[in-house]
Structure formats: structure tokens, C-alpha cells
Design an enzyme around this catalytic site. Structure first.
Site, PDB file in Angstrom:
ATOM      1  N   GLY A  25      68.521  13.811 140.701  1.00  0.00           N
ATOM      2  CA  GLY A  25      67.620  12.675 140.502  1.00  0.00           C
ATOM      3  C   GLY A  25      68.302  11.318 140.640  1.00  0.00           C
ATOM      4  O   GLY A  25      69.527  11.186 140.536  1.00  0.00           O
ATOM      5  N   ARG A  29      64.834   4.735 136.005  1.00  0.00           N
ATOM      6  CA  ARG A  29      64.704   3.892 134.817  1.00  0.00           C
ATOM      7  C   ARG A  29      66.003   3.207 134.404  1.00  0.00           C
ATOM      8  O   ARG A  29      66.015   2.308 133.586  1.00  0.00           O
ATOM      9  CB  ARG A  29      64.140   4.739 133.651  1.00  0.00           C
ATOM     10  CG  ARG A  29      62.668   5.031 133.812  1.00  0.00           C
ATOM     11  CD  ARG A  29      62.215   6.150 132.901  1.00  0.00           C
ATOM     12  NE  ARG A  29      62.573   7.459 133.434  1.00  0.00           N
ATOM     13  CZ  ARG A  29      62.235   8.625 132.871  1.00  0.00           C
ATOM     14  NH1 ARG A  29      61.575   8.636 131.730  1.00  0.00           N
ATOM     15  NH2 ARG A  29      62.574   9.764 133.424  1.00  0.00           N
ATOM     16  N   GLN A  88      69.811  19.177 147.434  1.00  0.00           N
ATOM     17  CA  GLN A  88      68.348  18.999 147.411  1.00  0.00           C
ATOM     18  C   GLN A  88      68.080  17.633 148.040  1.00  0.00           C
ATOM     19  O   GLN A  88      68.158  16.607 147.364  1.00  0.00           O
ATOM     20  CB  GLN A  88      67.840  19.041 145.962  1.00  0.00           C
ATOM     21  CG  GLN A  88      66.330  19.015 145.856  1.00  0.00           C
ATOM     22  CD  GLN A  88      65.839  18.695 144.444  1.00  0.00           C
ATOM     23  OE1 GLN A  88      66.586  18.159 143.629  1.00  0.00           O
ATOM     24  NE2 GLN A  88      64.584  19.000 144.175  1.00  0.00           N
TER      25      GLN A  88
HETATM   26  C1  UD1 Z   1      62.050  16.788 131.802  1.00  0.00           C
HETATM   27  C2  UD1 Z   1      61.011  17.861 131.453  1.00  0.00           C
HETATM   28  C3  UD1 Z   1      60.456  17.625 130.055  1.00  0.00           C
HETATM   29  C4  UD1 Z   1      61.595  17.595 129.073  1.00  0.00           C
HETATM   30  C5  UD1 Z   1      62.623  16.546 129.476  1.00  0.00           C
HETATM   31  C6  UD1 Z   1      63.860  16.670 128.605  1.00  0.00           C
HETATM   32  C7  UD1 Z   1      60.032  18.424 133.616  1.00  0.00           C
HETATM   33  C8  UD1 Z   1      58.837  18.314 134.472  1.00  0.00           C
HETATM   34  N1  UD1 Z   1      59.952  17.825 132.440  1.00  0.00           N
HETATM   35  O1  UD1 Z   1      61.383  15.529 131.898  1.00  0.00           O
HETATM   36  O2  UD1 Z   1      59.556  18.675 129.696  1.00  0.00           O
HETATM   37  O3  UD1 Z   1      61.105  17.329 127.778  1.00  0.00           O
HETATM   38  O4  UD1 Z   1      63.063  16.781 130.838  1.00  0.00           O
HETATM   39  O5  UD1 Z   1      64.779  15.671 128.909  1.00  0.00           O
HETATM   40  O6  UD1 Z   1      61.001  19.074 133.977  1.00  0.00           O
HETATM   41  N2  UD1 Z   1      66.031  16.529 138.980  1.00  0.00           N
HETATM   42  C9  UD1 Z   1      66.481  17.127 140.134  1.00  0.00           C
HETATM   43  N3  UD1 Z   1      65.649  17.238 141.200  1.00  0.00           N
HETATM   44  C10 UD1 Z   1      64.373  16.793 141.167  1.00  0.00           C
HETATM   45  C11 UD1 Z   1      63.897  16.177 139.973  1.00  0.00           C
HETATM   46  C12 UD1 Z   1      64.742  16.078 138.890  1.00  0.00           C
HETATM   47  O7  UD1 Z   1      67.630  17.552 140.206  1.00  0.00           O
HETATM   48  O8  UD1 Z   1      63.695  16.942 142.181  1.00  0.00           O
HETATM   49  C13 UD1 Z   1      66.943  16.408 137.838  1.00  0.00           C
HETATM   50  C14 UD1 Z   1      67.168  14.979 137.396  1.00  0.00           C
HETATM   51  O9  UD1 Z   1      68.297  14.433 138.052  1.00  0.00           O
HETATM   52  C15 UD1 Z   1      67.414  15.123 135.916  1.00  0.00           C
HETATM   53  C16 UD1 Z   1      66.631  16.353 135.533  1.00  0.00           C
HETATM   54  O10 UD1 Z   1      66.349  17.037 136.732  1.00  0.00           O
HETATM   55  O11 UD1 Z   1      68.788  15.365 135.618  1.00  0.00           O
HETATM   56  C17 UD1 Z   1      65.367  16.027 134.767  1.00  0.00           C
HETATM   57  O12 UD1 Z   1      64.529  15.210 135.511  1.00  0.00           O
HETATM   58  P1  UD1 Z   1      63.753  14.019 134.847  1.00  0.00           P
HETATM   59  O13 UD1 Z   1      62.955  13.380 135.917  1.00  0.00           O
HETATM   60  O14 UD1 Z   1      64.683  13.178 134.052  1.00  0.00           O
HETATM   61  O15 UD1 Z   1      62.735  14.809 133.870  1.00  0.00           O
HETATM   62  P2  UD1 Z   1      62.063  14.204 132.577  1.00  0.00           P
HETATM   63  O16 UD1 Z   1      60.965  13.309 132.951  1.00  0.00           O
HETATM   64  O17 UD1 Z   1      63.097  13.681 131.665  1.00  0.00           O
HETATM   65 CA    CA Z   2      65.347  13.263 131.740  1.00  0.00          CA
END
Ligand code: UD1
Ligand code: CA
Length: 481
Positions: A25, A29, A88
Site C-alpha cells: 500500500g 493518509r 502486486q
Molecule cells: C484493514 C482491514 C480492517 C482492519 C484493519 C486493521 C481490510 C479490508 N480491512 O483496514 O478490517 O481492522 O486493517 O489495521 O483488510 N495492502 C496491500 N495491497 C493492497 C491493499 C493493501 O498490500 O492492495 C496492504 C497495505 O499496505 C497495508 C495493509 O495491506 O499494510 C492494510 O491495508 P489498509 O488499507 O491499511 O487497510 P485498513 O483500512 O487499515
Molecule cells: Ca491499516
């Protein structure tokens, strides 16, 4: 029993466990040009903390970081850990991240998912997740936590109040007011049965507000497929804290450093006013060392026992022996200080400074790439760079090694027992032999033989009566010179 269950760990051998770390990601923010997982807390990148916990549970070859945003930078920053990377290219959600990693993860029995932005996770908690998953024969085990303020997190919807089974994870945005009241949240860490996960992962849809494939939806998908979805609650809710904003990063940093100070104090180190000190996670300090307020000890620094680090010193990536006194205001970077040495106040030891046993480096002395032998002293206003200095040497106040000719660096050699008078300049390459003396204010450009006296300065001239004579000549001027 559905077909895919029967293939689970058939021979009762230890399950093969892979850990996938979501790190693709952008971290919108944080409003940063740097990738989110490389932001530092406790003195090292978020991702490095997670990798360090993961590799205490499984070997590095079984850890896979999913990277995407600024993938090359992320890969480089943690390459030396020996883990694997899965690219990814487009971040289409946490579920999509696992789809991309399918080929790498499918050969395992269990896949544990961790988040690259949740650095406080401990190896014990990862093990707890692994073991709970295995003993309950679950298809998906969710690591959850009870939070005072669950705002922003996905909520855990259990099948019934005290049921171990989970019906679904509901994201805050999609939650009903009643669901929002749930204080049990999704940490984002899970254990999956690999076979079941990949048999159903294509059922994820991106038909939601963000158009993303949410891994959280697996809970409901697997539930509908009559697979067992359970939860295990983290014993310390702090461990699941993520870092979506700068303020959260600073909170995590504070939490880590306070924990570090408590651990050091438990091991016998005194830290006065620990909330004013900045001590990185990988620092080691021996018992009976005292750290005064407003000290920073950073990177891979190791400090022995019975030392005292006085206020306003900043020590990075240095090794300090036992019984060393670091007086106020010292800056050390990549230095190696032997036992019983005394530094400061206001010494600046730059990379490659090796300070011998019992040696003294004093006020406003700068060193770089030098060896200062046992018991030698450079106490005042001195620059020592690219120098080999023996034992029992006295470097007078204001001594300068002229190590740079505008193009290249050269070495100054000062052998054992030498006395360098104050305000001397030693123009390298040059060597002062064992036991020699250099007169004050000398400019030494040629080697000095052992046991000799070298004086390299203009003879003093005294013109007696000169002032009076001058006054007589210029009657109108009050200042004769
Ligand atoms: C996510 C969870 C939520 C949980 C929270 C805890 C989902 C949909 N929601 O929300 O239930 O309470 O974490 O912190 O998962 N990432 C990737 N590839 C992507 C998207 C994200 O590698 O395509 C990685 C991001 O870099 C990050 C992590 O996944 O490290 C979480 O993604 P983020 O967008 O921060 O999820 P939250 O909205 O925090
Ligand atoms: Ca997160």
C-alpha cells in the site's frame, strides 16, 4: 465434510507454515513521498519490525512480503533479511494481494497474514495464532483485539455472543450502528488453511465502496461454505495497532521506546527520565550503566556495563566498552570506544574512530577514522582525522592533523609516548617516531625520528624599545602600531 478439508495435513507432520506480509500500500493518509512501510518507529522501518517478528516463527525462506508501491525501495530496504517478495503492481485490495501471491503460498499447509504497517506484533502472538488455528482445525483464524475505541477498524461479528465461531468481519464504512458498537476488532492478521483459502479466494468481489478485493470478506465466504472460521484474541491489544496517520506512527514509536526502556531497566540499566530519552529497539546496554536525561542511543549501538552517558549525548551505531564515561553533549557515530575511556564534554567521534582503553577525548575534539592508543589523551580543541596514534600519547590543545590535500586523504602516524605541543599542525602523510616531542605551534611536514625534538615554527623576534621608538616617530597617533 467438504473435500478440501481432507487434504489438510494428512500425515500429522508439523504443518508447513508461510507468512505473508502485506506491504504494497501507498499509505495515502501519511501524506508522504516515502512508502508507508518504510516509515520508521523505534529507529527502524515498520516492515523491518514485522519481518523480525515473523522470522522468529518461521525461517526467512517461508516469509513473503507483498510489495507494490515503490517496490524497489521497499525491497532494497529489507533485502538483507533474506525473505521473499511478491510484486502486486496495482493495489486492488488485501484479498487481491493474496491472489497475486497464490503461486508462492499454495504449497504450504497454513498461511499466516500479517500487516506491514502493524509493527508491534510479537512472535508469541504469531505462534498463538498458528497454534490456535491448528488445534481448532479452522479454515480461517482471525487475530482480534478488544479496543476501548474501535473507530476505523473492521468489527468482528460472532455467530452468537460467546461463540468461538465468527460470522463475518464488517468494515467500519459498511457497519450498522449496532455493529459499530462492537469493541472486538479485526487486527488484519489471520491464519488460513492454504488449500481452503485458494479454493475460495476467487469468490471475493470488488463490488464495494472502494472497488477493492477485501480479504476480510473471506470470513463470510468461508462461513457460507461451511468452513470453520474462528478468532483468537490478542492478549495485548497494543500489538495489533496499525499506523495509518503520522499521529499513530508517533504513538507506536513512543510505545516501542517506552517498552525498550522498561526492558533495559529490568536488565539493570538506570535511565533517568526515560520519557526524554530516545533509545532504538536494537540497542544493547550492560547492567549498572546509567543514562541521564535527554540522551539518544540509536541504531546498532552496544554499550557495556558500568558506563555513564551524560545528558545531551547522541550515540549512533557505536560500540562502547565497560566503564566508559561520556560527558555531556557528545556526538558519536560509528565509533568504537574501549573500556574506561573518557569522552567529552562536547566530543564528536565520527565513523571509524577507535578510542583505546582509558584514553581521553575532550572538549571540542573531532575524530574521524583514527586509532587512539591505550591511555592517550586529546583533551582540547583538536581535529584528528586519518591518524594512527599509539599508546601514552599526549596531543596538545589545538592540534590539527591536515589529512586532506584538496584531492586525497593521507595518514598521520604518531607512535607510542609522543608529546605533541599545543597548536601544532601535522601535514600528512607524516610520521612522528616513538617518544618524540613536537614543540608548540609547530607545522610538521617532515617525519620526526624517534626520541627527537621537532620545532617547525619561525624563531621569535623581540625588538627591544621598538614601541617607544615608534611613538616618537608618529607623534600624532595614539596607537603606535
Ligand atoms: C484493514 C482491514 C480492517 C482492519 C484493519 C486493521 C481490510 C479490508 N480491512 O483496514 O478490517 O481492522 O486493517 O489495521 O483488510 N495492502 C496491500 N495491497 C493492497 C491493499 C493493501 O498490500 O492492495 C496492504 C497495505 O499496505 C497495508 C495493509 O495491506 O499494510 C492494510 O491495508 P489498509 O488499507 O491499511 O487497510 P485498513 O483500512 O487499515
Ligand atoms: Ca491499516
Amino acid at each position: 465434510m467438504p473435500k478440501e478439508k481432507s487434504s489438510r495435513n494428512p500425515s500429522h507432520r508439523a504443518p508447513r507454515v508461510a507468512i505473508a506480509i502485506m506491504a504494497a500500500g501507498k499509505g495515502t493518509r501519511l501524506k508522504s513521498k516515502h512508502p508507508k512501510v518504510l516509515h520508521e518507529v523505534g529507529g527502524k522501518p515498520l516492515l523491518a519490525h514485522v519481518i523480525s517478528a515473523a522470522t522468529k516463527v518461521v525461517p526467512a525462506k517461508d516469509v513473503f512480503a507483498v510489495i507494490g508501491h515503490e517496490a524497489d525501495r521497499v525491497r532494497q530496504a529489507v533485502a538483507q533479511t533474506g525473505i521473499n517478495f511478491v510484486l502486486q503492481k496495482e493495489q486492488r485490495g488485501t484479498g487481491h494481494a493474496l491472489m497475486i501471491a497464490r503461486e508462492a503460498l499454495a504449497p504450504y499447509d497454513q498461511v499466516i497474514v500479517l500487516y506491514g504497517d502493524a509493527p508491534l506484533i510479537s512472535p508469541q502472538t504469531i505462534e498463538k495464532l498458528r497454534d490456535s488455528h491448528a488445534s481448532k482445525h479452522s479454515a480461517m483464524t482471525i487475530l482480534t483485539a478488544q479496543l476501548e475505541d474501535p473507530t476505523g477498524y473492521g468489527r468482528i461479528i460472532r455467530k452468537s455472543k460467546n461463540s468461538p465461531a465468527v460470522r463475518a468481519i464488517v468494515e467500519e464504512k459498511s457497519a450498522t450502528p449496532a455493529q459499530r458498537k462492537t469493541r472486538e476488532i479485526n487486527s488484519g492478521s489471520y491464519a488460513f488453511d492454504a488449500k481452503v483459502l485458494f479454493a475460495h479466494i476467487d469468490e471475493l468481489s470488488n463490488d464495494n465502496a472502494h472497488g477493492e478485493f477485501y480479504l476480510t470478506d473471506m470470513a463470510a465466504i468461508l462461513g457460507k461454505a461451511k468452513q470453520r472460521v474462528t478468532a483468537v484474541v490478542a492478549s495485548d491489544p497494543h500489538e495489533v495497532l496499525g499506523s495509518n496517520t503520522r499521529a499513530e506512527l508517533v504513538d507506536l514509536d513512543h510505545h516501542l521506546r517506552m517498552a525498550k526502556c522498561r526492558q533495559l531497566m529490568a536488565d539493570g540499566v538506570t535511565i533517568f527520565y526515560p520519557e526524554t530519552c530516545v533509545i532504538d529497539c536494537d540497542v544493547e546496554i550492560g547492567a549498572d550503566t546509567v543514562v541521564e536525561p535527554f540522551v539518544q542511543i540509536l541504531g546498532k549501538t552496544r554499550i557495556g556495563s558500568d558506563c555513564r552517558v551524560r545528558s545531551y549525548s547522541v550515540i549512533s551505531n557505536s560500540t562502547i566498552g565497560d566503564g566508559v564515561l561520556i560527558r555531556p553533549g557528545c556526538v558519536l557515530d560509528g565509533a568504537n570506544v574501549m573500556k574506561d575511556a573518557v569522552l567529552g564534554p562536547y566530543s564528536h567521534l565520527r565513523p571509524g574512530s577507535e578510542i583505546g582503553e582509558g584514553a581521553h577525548v575532550g572538549n571540542f575534539v573531532e575524530t574521524k577514522k583514527i586509532r587512539l592508543g591505550k591511555g592517550s589523551k586529546a583533551n582540547h580543541l583538536t581535529y584528528l582525522g586519518d591518524a594512527e596514534i599509539g599508546e601514552g600519547v599526549n596531543i596538545g590543545a589545538g592540534t590539527i592533523t591536515c589529512n586532506y590535500d584538496g584531492e586525497r586523504k593521507h595518514t598521520t602516524v604518531i607512535e607510542d609516548g609522543v608529546f605533541i605541543g599545543s597548536d601544532s599542525t601535522l601535514v600528512a602523510p607524516v610520521k612522528v617516531g616513538k617518544g618524540a616531542y613536537v614543540g608548540a605551534a609547530s607545522c610538521i611536514t617532515d617525519d620526526v625520528a624517534p626520541d627527537s625534538l621537532a620545532i617547525g615554527r619561525a624563531h621569535q623576534i623581540v625588538k627591544e624599545g621598538w614601541v617607544k621608538a615608534k611613538r616618537g616617530a608618529g607623534r600624532n597617533r595614539s596607537n603606535p602600531i
